[in-house]
Scaffold this motif. Structure first.
Motif, PDB file in Angstrom:
ATOM      1  N   GLU A  66       8.545  72.046  78.647  1.00 37.05           N
ATOM      2  CA  GLU A  66       8.244  71.050  79.677  1.00 37.05           C
ATOM      3  C   GLU A  66       6.864  70.431  79.447  1.00 37.05           C
ATOM      4  O   GLU A  66       6.691  69.206  79.512  1.00 37.05           O
ATOM      5  N   GLU A  67       5.875  71.260  79.163  1.00 34.70           N
ATOM      6  CA  GLU A  67       4.504  70.761  79.022  1.00 34.70           C
ATOM      7  C   GLU A  67       4.364  69.834  77.820  1.00 34.70           C
ATOM      8  O   GLU A  67       3.772  68.751  77.922  1.00 34.70           O
ATOM      9  N   THR A  69       6.722  68.173  76.341  1.00 34.87           N
ATOM     10  CA  THR A  69       7.504  66.965  76.601  1.00 34.87           C
ATOM     11  C   THR A  69       6.702  65.991  77.455  1.00 34.87           C
ATOM     12  O   THR A  69       6.617  64.796  77.155  1.00 34.87           O
ATOM     13  N   HIS A  70       6.111  66.504  78.523  1.00 35.17           N
ATOM     14  CA  HIS A  70       5.323  65.639  79.404  1.00 35.17           C
ATOM     15  C   HIS A  70       4.088  65.090  78.673  1.00 35.17           C
ATOM     16  O   HIS A  70       3.702  63.930  78.871  1.00 35.17           O
ATOM     17  N   LYS A  71       3.495  65.906  77.810  1.00 33.45           N
ATOM     18  CA  LYS A  71       2.319  65.457  77.064  1.00 33.45           C
ATOM     19  C   LYS A  71       2.675  64.342  76.095  1.00 33.45           C
ATOM     20  O   LYS A  71       1.924  63.359  75.951  1.00 33.45           O
ATOM     21  N   PRO A  74       4.390  60.910  78.615  1.00 37.22           N
ATOM     22  CA  PRO A  74       3.912  60.938  80.003  1.00 37.22           C
ATOM     23  C   PRO A  74       4.541  59.867  80.886  1.00 37.22           C
ATOM     24  O   PRO A  74       4.463  59.955  82.116  1.00 37.22           O
ATOM     25  N   THR A  78       8.315  63.343  86.078  1.00 40.05           N
ATOM     26  CA  THR A  78       8.453  64.788  85.897  1.00 40.05           C
ATOM     27  C   THR A  78       9.840  65.277  86.274  1.00 40.05           C
ATOM     28  O   THR A  78      10.415  66.143  85.604  1.00 40.05           O
ATOM     29  N   GLU A  79      10.397  64.706  87.331  1.00 41.16           N
ATOM     30  CA  GLU A  79      11.726  65.155  87.775  1.00 41.16           C
ATOM     31  C   GLU A  79      12.843  64.753  86.812  1.00 41.16           C
ATOM     32  O   GLU A  79      13.978  65.226  86.933  1.00 41.16           O
ATOM     33  N   ILE A  81      12.641  65.383  83.593  1.00 38.58           N
ATOM     34  CA  ILE A  81      12.672  66.390  82.531  1.00 38.58           C
ATOM     35  C   ILE A  81      13.517  67.549  83.042  1.00 38.58           C
ATOM     36  O   ILE A  81      13.115  68.291  83.944  1.00 38.58           O
ATOM     37  N   LYS A  83      15.090  71.032  82.719  1.00 37.47           N
ATOM     38  CA  LYS A  83      14.654  72.231  82.001  1.00 37.47           C
ATOM     39  C   LYS A  83      15.789  73.253  81.918  1.00 37.47           C
ATOM     40  O   LYS A  83      16.280  73.718  82.950  1.00 37.47           O
TER      41      LYS A  83
END
Length: 354
Positions: A66-67, A69-71, A74, A78-79, A81, A83
């Motif tokens: 998750e981290e 991917t968000h990095k 961006p 967030t919702e 992604i 998981k």
């Protein structure tokens, strides 16, 4: 832009075939194996964001990613992604996204793409996706994209078309075959009836869910019984669902069984870059068929080698043939190309020693 269209990027791989350049902490989709300056998933996002708004793009990946991917992306909410608590193959991955999107928009058209494939012609790729979405909207059924083979490749899946008319862009599918033998791959290549399976799928949400209900009812029931998708309880619900799912691909679970499968002949440069062999096929070679990612590598009296090392390193390789030499962090791998299949086990060697 059609407000009913959504794109799902599958990013669940764990990265063991390109070890050590790709590894469990940073799998292939998050790596820049081709040294383009961007990871595969970043390139995939930038490509498809030309025709999908960010809030209509979903990424399905392992919860441990998750981290990263968000990095790397961006822009994605967030919702969006999704998981996965466990690796459960593409049927479960696609089901998760499909049932979630249905809760948002039951009229949705869903495009599902891998996160880690090489595309050389973005314009043609996006044109084919848009044509596929129009077909799904007008015709229904399950549409996949196939690529005209350029060689008798044993590492790809194949799709046999029903139509013998090579000018027909979209055809009904006759059969699917996973990674054939060399003799069968040659037969497929010579026949003009087979396409490489690119792992790209396009369908209306209602159609794929009906297929899950028909061919994978247990999975359908898991996602629909007391569903908590799109609620604060979604993570615990998914934890429970994934704990009960089988490890099944969408090809085996749905595509090989459905009577409503079609294939669009893609006309964009494509590779799944699934092996070092595929990496070698994509890259420029020297006069001795060597491939290197860095100008600081000197290959002397060496043939058919693949070298992927940090660009800061000065490396001399003398008098060897048919080797894969790859380095990242504290790991250096030297492997004969005929033993490439064994690479996916190597990371486990070091985990046992720790």
């Amino acid at each position: 832009m059609n407000h009913n269209t959504y794109c799902v990027i599958m990013a669940g791989g764990i990265g063991n075939r390109f070890w050590p350049v790709s590894n469990r902490r940073c799998p292939k989709q998050f790596s820049d194996i081709l040294h383009s300056g961007k990871s595969f998933i970043r390139q995939t996002y930038e490509r498809i964001s030309q025709i999908f708004p960010d809030n209509h793009i979903f990424i399905v990946t392992g919860k441990e990613y998750e981290e990263i991917t968000h990095k790397q992306i961006p822009e994605i909410p967030t919702e969006n992604i999704l998981k996965e608590p466990y690796v459960r193959n593409t049927a479960t991955c696609i089901a998760y996204a499909a049932y979630k999107i249905r809760g948002i928009n039951p009229d949705a058209i869903m495009v599902t793409i891998p996160s880690d494939h090489f595309i050389s012609n973005d314009y043609a790729y996006l044109q084919d996706l848009q044509e596929g979405m129009r077909f799904a909207s007008d015709h229904g059924g399950l549409l996949t994209i196939g690529i005209t083979p350029t060689r008798a490749e044993t590492e790809y899946g194949y799709i046999q078309v029903k139509s013998k008319d090579n000018t027909q862009k979209i055809s009904a599918v006759k059969t699917f075959t996973e990674k054939p033998s060399a003799e069968m791959a040659q037969m497929f290549y010579d026949s003009d009836e087979f396409l490489w399976n690119a792992g790209i799928f396009i369908w209306c949400i209602k159609d794929i869910i009906e297929e899950f209900k028909t061919h994978m009812y247990d999975l359908h029931a898991l996602f629909t019984t007391d569903s908590k998708l799109n609620t604060p309880s979604e993570p615990s619900f998914i934890q429970s669902v994934y704990g009960q799912c089988h490890n099944t691909s969408i090809d085996v679970g749905i595509m090989e069984k459905s009577q409503h499968v079609y294939v669009l002949k893609g006309h964009f440069g494509w590779s799944d870059v699934g092996t070092w062999h595929a990496f070698h096929a994509l890259c420029d070679k020297d006069e001795h068929n060597n491939v290197s990612n860095s100008g600081k590598v000197i290959l002397n009296e060496s043939n058919n080698c693949i070298v992927n090392i940090p660009p800061r390193k000065n490396v001399v390789i003398q008098g060897v043939d048919n080797l894969i030499i790859a380095e990242k962090d504290n790991y250096l791998m030297i492997c004969n190309r005929k033993d490439e299949e064994k690479i996916k086990r190597f990371e486990k060697f070091f985990r046992r020693k720790q």
